[in-house]
Design an enzyme around this catalytic site. Structure first.
Site, mmCIF file in Angstrom:
data_model
loop_
_atom_site.group_PDB
_atom_site.id
_atom_site.type_symbol
_atom_site.label_atom_id
_atom_site.label_comp_id
_atom_site.label_asym_id
_atom_site.label_seq_id
_atom_site.Cartn_x
_atom_site.Cartn_y
_atom_site.Cartn_z
ATOM 1 N N TRP A 2 -5.761 43.290 -27.954
ATOM 2 C CA TRP A 2 -6.796 42.934 -28.925
ATOM 3 C C TRP A 2 -6.382 41.742 -29.779
ATOM 4 C CZ3 TRP A 2 -6.104 48.180 -27.816
ATOM 5 C CH2 TRP A 2 -7.197 48.792 -27.236
ATOM 6 N N CYS A 60 -9.758 44.543 -34.882
ATOM 7 C CA CYS A 60 -9.442 45.358 -33.715
ATOM 8 C C CYS A 60 -10.428 44.961 -32.640
ATOM 9 C CB CYS A 60 -9.553 46.827 -34.083
ATOM 10 S SG CYS A 60 -9.342 47.900 -32.665
ATOM 11 N N CYS A 61 -11.199 45.919 -32.180
ATOM 12 C CA CYS A 61 -12.233 45.620 -31.194
ATOM 13 C C CYS A 61 -13.436 45.035 -31.908
ATOM 14 C CB CYS A 61 -12.658 46.888 -30.480
ATOM 15 S SG CYS A 61 -11.411 48.138 -30.435
ATOM 16 N N GLY A 66 -15.310 47.935 -26.600
ATOM 17 C CA GLY A 66 -14.383 47.402 -27.592
ATOM 18 C C GLY A 66 -13.474 46.275 -27.146
#
Lengths: 253, 750
Positions: B328, B412-413, B725
């Site tokens: 990520w 993050c995602c 994600g």
């Protein structure tokens, strides 16, 4: 063939088979497609025979419009609503009311039809004319050229369907013409040529499309206990499609 | 006001008075309205380096996913000598710096958990130095061991039963994004001076816990800044002062990021919002005549290549949760400023263009901060890249900007945090589908047949009564949210204590705001189950002990994913009930709680650990990912499904609502131009309704099946798809996950 009406407490209801929120091939742009229940033709290659007869669900024009209008954010200035089937013209009063609601919001409307319910009887054309007031585009299936072959393929002749195309042309209504190409069935050279000439004589054709035959409908026929006679027919090759496109002169549109 | 000659030509004042990168950007960037025609092809150097890197990636795959591992050296800022993609080509690299001394060699990182670090080695056929074991078990504590020493028996039970899952208790929590731009704009020395000021002003001399801890943390940050300078020196750079030009800006910024990934192995190690910032430097050099478009693109291509090389040593159970080796390295482009000017620059195009110049790739996790008001040209280019590569995701700037402003990063995602001002405590997921089964079975696990939750009265009737189920479900959710939040409180306490992110925090304001991100798994199955109980008849099927192990549904019921308000209102109720209960509990360091509906690829593992649910889902079957409707539930096509997801209010799930959709290219239109137009309209329509996120894949299932069966084909080496994600190379997924992706609805031509 009579129009089909479903009234409940004086309000007309449409008999609807299913709804698809994301149609991109039945008319311009992103389209919401309504599939009506009921058709008088029995095309040998039909890919939704479950819409021929039997029950769908009943909706008032307003109920359906409220459902469909949730998608207007996706249509912008080129998408809209397409009503297909089944045969939508069988429920012309419902359709007219539904499209009237759509035009109040300036939404592009298209009807995807095989033209079978059309006749030149005055009271019937009056109803058709009323529908056309609220219709921006007619997507018309020309399934065969000669009336006998049309009857062999679908169970009915097509003189009235050709008459409908002429009527639309004369009344300035935009047309998309479609032809399902089935090898060794709807691909006769003379027929396609004649169909091409007929299309060329119409003044309002914006697009002509060949829809290559697929056997996607076959499992549904089996499920309904119907005899599918095209089980050995193949999808047309690219060359065959090209040939038909040339015979119909689709490049001109 | 301080001034550096490196800043000549830049406008504005506030950012020269204080560390304030946002002000610098707003005063200096130039929005770009044109199209993609200015973009440059890859240079010879780029092609050669990318060729080398692809060879290494191929070798890595042929060795089962890991090319090389460090077994002797504990990773730190200065633990390794300089490393290059290829020692003989190092002069071609416009951006330098690797995590270790060799490309794709994974570092030994024991602070998150010595056992995981060792297991990562041994499962890949490497033997870690026994001395390290001794040091990290006898002489030094680590995050994971500390967490497990303090866990209550109930917490361990919940973890084992997978009612709470994916906890960051054996590795670094990640999700903390340093403002790496600060290194380029200010240079390290100025940042040290500012942190020293903060230290001198920390507290009034009364030594409370909080003050002592903060003083120690600032001191660690200052050490990290000094360490970054040493790290850069190994590569022959002095980053004490601000960057003088675009090449230095890219390099300085990357050193900031490199410091983070050398010291932390977080699940998510985001890059942040850097495109508009870098564009200012690039534009200045182009205006000066010291940089050409080819050179500008080369800088971005080389930077992106570095992001593609970030690797961590992981254990098999981690890889099952987060499949395909993701890190990520999320990087954002576009968005709209608070003043109404869009923030698309040429460098936003350049980042997307890397997917053409050096092939599609999962990393960096390219994210478009979308608004229907972005310039048409840019929207069309983004759609074109989506159709061509399936490698980018979209997040709605119109809903995020009011909450996070115009300088947030995705940490993050899909989760936003204000860059350099906020951090997030990452919090895994609560399995809400399993919680429903616990409510029915009085806290007994339906797979383990053990009492996991408190022994509440179970439901004993043959048919489920909606009101009874709801009452018991809310009670069970009260228990679950308490257990979940407190488990996270414990984890984050230990993480701060034993694995503090000094390098990232050194590039974030000392007076930092903290959010506390919880998450939901099994969302669509809870919603559909409650609808089944409410609108149809659900019969329980019990085992000999009377535990309900399966369900039979009689009759039809509305399902989430069809734009049917009956089901979608249920979805809203589930979300609101959960987040409101989360908020009743104290969260660590006075953080602000939020939640997400986001599962990553863990929907497969969570589903496997969960019994049959009342919506008709059989035991062990994968959950739908993120906020997606359940497989097969959607009966009205893509837009109906999108409308259902769009109804979930972003403000109730500020950590993100992830939606992944796949469209067959033939369904999207006949020509490329038509496909682009249609995709843009789909996104405009979806996001204008307030939806948060969309992963867009454009390919047919035939391609997936062929790729699964013939992963050796050259054409599939870089075949990238979006999963919940993030993006992943399809060949790097487990077979079970490949089958899961294939089985999901592919929206085809009607």
């Amino acid at each position: 063939m009579k129009y089909r009406y479903n009234y409940e407490n004086g309000v007309i209801k449409g008999n609807i088979h299913s709804l698809e929120s994301f149609g991109l091939v039945d008319g311009p742009g992103v389209r919401y497609v309504v599939f009506m229940q009921g058709c008088a033709l029995r095309c040998k290659y039909c890919h939704n025979p479950e819409t021929w007869s039997g029950g769908g669900s009943l909706w008032t024009p307003q109920q359906l419009f409220d459902k469909v209008y949730r998608y207007h954010e996706y249509w912008q200035n080129n998408g809209g609503i397409t009503v297909s089937g089944g045969e939508p013209l069988l429920q012309i009063e419902f359709l007219t009311e539904f499209f009237r609601l759509a035009k109040e919001k300036n939404i592009h409307t298209a009807v995807d039809t095989a033209g079978q319910p059309f006749t030149n009887e005055p009271d019937r054309t009056a109803k058709f004319e009323e529908l056309m007031k609220f219709t921006d585009l007619v997507i018309l299936d020309l399934k065969e050229w000669s009336s006998e072959k049309h009857k062999a393929l679908t169970g009915k002749g097509n003189e009235n369907i050709k008459a409908m195309a002429v009527w639309l042309s004369e009344h300035g209504k935009d047309l998309w013409i479609r032809h399902v190409l089935v090898p060794n069935l709807t691909d006769g050279e003379e027929d396609l040529k004649a169909m091409g000439e007929f299309i060329a004589s119409l003044k309002t054709v914006k697009k002509v499309e060949i829809l290559p035959y697929h056997a996607f409908g076959m499992p549904k026929w089996e499920k309904l206990g119907l005899d599918y006679t095209l089980s050995k027919t193949e999808t047309p090759t690219q060359d065959e499609i090209k040939r038909a496109e040339e015979l119909l002169g689709i490049k001109n549109y | 006001m301080i001034h550096f000659e490196q800043w000549d030509g830049f406008r504005g004042r506030l950012w020269q008075e204080e560390v304030n990168v946002r002000d610098f950007i707003q005063r200096n960037y130039e929005p770009y309205n044109g199209d993609k025609s200015f973009l440059a092809e890859p240079t010879e150097a780029t092609k050669m380096l990318w060729g080398e890197l692809q060879k290494l990636q191929k070798e890595e795959r042929s060795k089962g996913g890991v090319l090389d591992m460090d077994t002797d050296v504990v990773s730190s800022l200065t633990s390794h000598k300089a490393g290059y993609i290829n020692e003989n080509m190092k002069d071609l690299e416009k951006v330098v710096g690797l995590q270790t001394d060799k490309p794709l060699k994974r570092a030994f990182m024991p602070y998150g958990g010595i056992r995981m670090a060792e297991q990562a080695c041994t499962t890949n056929g490497y033997t870690p130095n026994p001395e390290l074991h001794k040091i990290f078990t006898e002489y030094s504590q680590n995050h994971s061991d500390a967490v497990f020493s303090a866990y209550t028996p109930e917490m361990k039970k919940c973890r084992h039963a997978h009612i709470i899952t994916g906890l960051p208790d054996t590795y670094s929590r990640g999700r903390i994004v340093g403002d790496y731009r600060r290194v380029a704009l200010y240079g390290i020395d100025f940042l040290i001076t500012e942190k020293q000021k903060d230290l001198s002003q920390c507290g009034d001399g009364v030594m409370l816990d909080e003050i002592i801890r903060q003083r120690e943390e600032i001191a660690k940050q200052i050490s990290a800044l000094k360490g970054m300078k040493e790290m850069a020196k190994i590569y022959g750079f002095d980053i004490s002062l601000p960057a003088r030009n675009a090449r230095e800006a890219v390099q300085w910024l990357y050193f900031g990021y490199l410091a983070a990934v050398k010291t932390q192995n977080g699940a998510a190690m985001s890059v942040g919002r850097i495109s508009t910032f870098l564009d200012i430097y690039i534009q200045r050099d182009i205006n000066n005549g010291t940089l050409t478009e080819e050179e500008a693109q080369e800088l971005i291509d080389h930077l992106v290549m570095k992001f593609r090389m970030v690797k961590f040593a992981r254990i098999p159970s981690y890889n099952q949760l987060f499949s395909g080796d993701p890190v990520w390295a999320t990087l954002e482009v576009a968005g709209i400023g608070m003043d109404g000017r869009h923030m698309v620059t040429k460098t936003d195009y350049r980042f997307l263009h890397t997917l053409e110049n050096i092939d599609p790739s999962p990393e960096p996790n390219l994210t478009i901060l979308y608004s229907s008001k972005l310039p048409e040209n840019f929207k069309r280019y983004a759609a074109y890249i989506s159709i061509k590569t399936s490698s980018v995701q979209y997040e709605n700037d119109d809903v995020m900007k009011p909450v996070w402003g115009d300088d947030y990063s995705i940490c993050c995602c899909v989760s936003a945090t204000q860059t350099g001002k906020e951090i997030q405590f990452f919090g895994a997921r609560a399995n809400l589908a399993k919680c429903l089964l616990y409510a029915i079975n009085g806290g007994v696990d339906e797979k383990e047949f053990e009492q996991v939750a408190p022994k509440y009265a179970p439901i004993t009737s043959e048919y489920l009564d909606y009101d009874e189920v709801i009452e018991k479900y809310v009670e069970m959710l009260k228990w679950l949210t308490g257990m979940y939040v407190n488990t996270l409180n414990l984890i984050h306490y230990m993480h701060d204590k034993y694995y503090y992110e000094a390098a990232e925090m050194a590039l974030i304001d000392t007076d930092v705001r903290r959010t506390f991100a919880t998450g939901i798994a099994g969302f669509s199955h809870v919603v559909d189950s409650l609808c089944a109980i409410k609108y149809a008849k659900v019969k329980t099927i019990r085992n000999e002990q009377g535990i309900v192990v399966d369900y039979e549904v009689e009759g039809d019921f509305p399902r989430y994913g069809n734009d049917d308000d009956r089901a979608d209102d249920m979805a809203l109720w589930v979300l609101k009930t959960f987040i409101d209960l989360v908020k009743t509990h104290h969260t660590y360091r006075n953080s602000t709680p939020s939640t997400s509906i986001l599962t990553i690829t863990s929907n497969v593992v969570y589903g496997a650990a969960t019994g049959a649910t009342p919506d008709g889902r059989k035991a062990g079957v994968s959950f739908a990912p993120g906020a997606n409707p359940s497989y097969g539930a959607e009966q009205n096509g893509l837009l109906a499904s999108l409308n259902s997801v769009a109804k979930l209010p972003y403000v109730w799930a500020l950590d993100g609502i992830s939606n992944t959709q796949t469209i067959n290219p033939d369904a999207l239109g006949h020509s490329e131009q038509e496909r682009i137009t249609n995709l843009v309209q789909v996104m405009d329509g979806y996001f204008n309704q307030g939806a948060h996120h969309l992963n867009v894949n454009v390919f047919g299932t035939e391609k997936l099946i062929d790729c699964m069966n013939h992963p050796e084909k050259e054409e599939y080496a870089n075949f990238t798809i979006r999963v919940s994600g993030y993006a992943v190379k399809f060949i790097n997924l487990t077979r079970k996950q490949q089958l899961d992706v294939i089985s999901r609805t592919c929206h085809k031509v009607i």
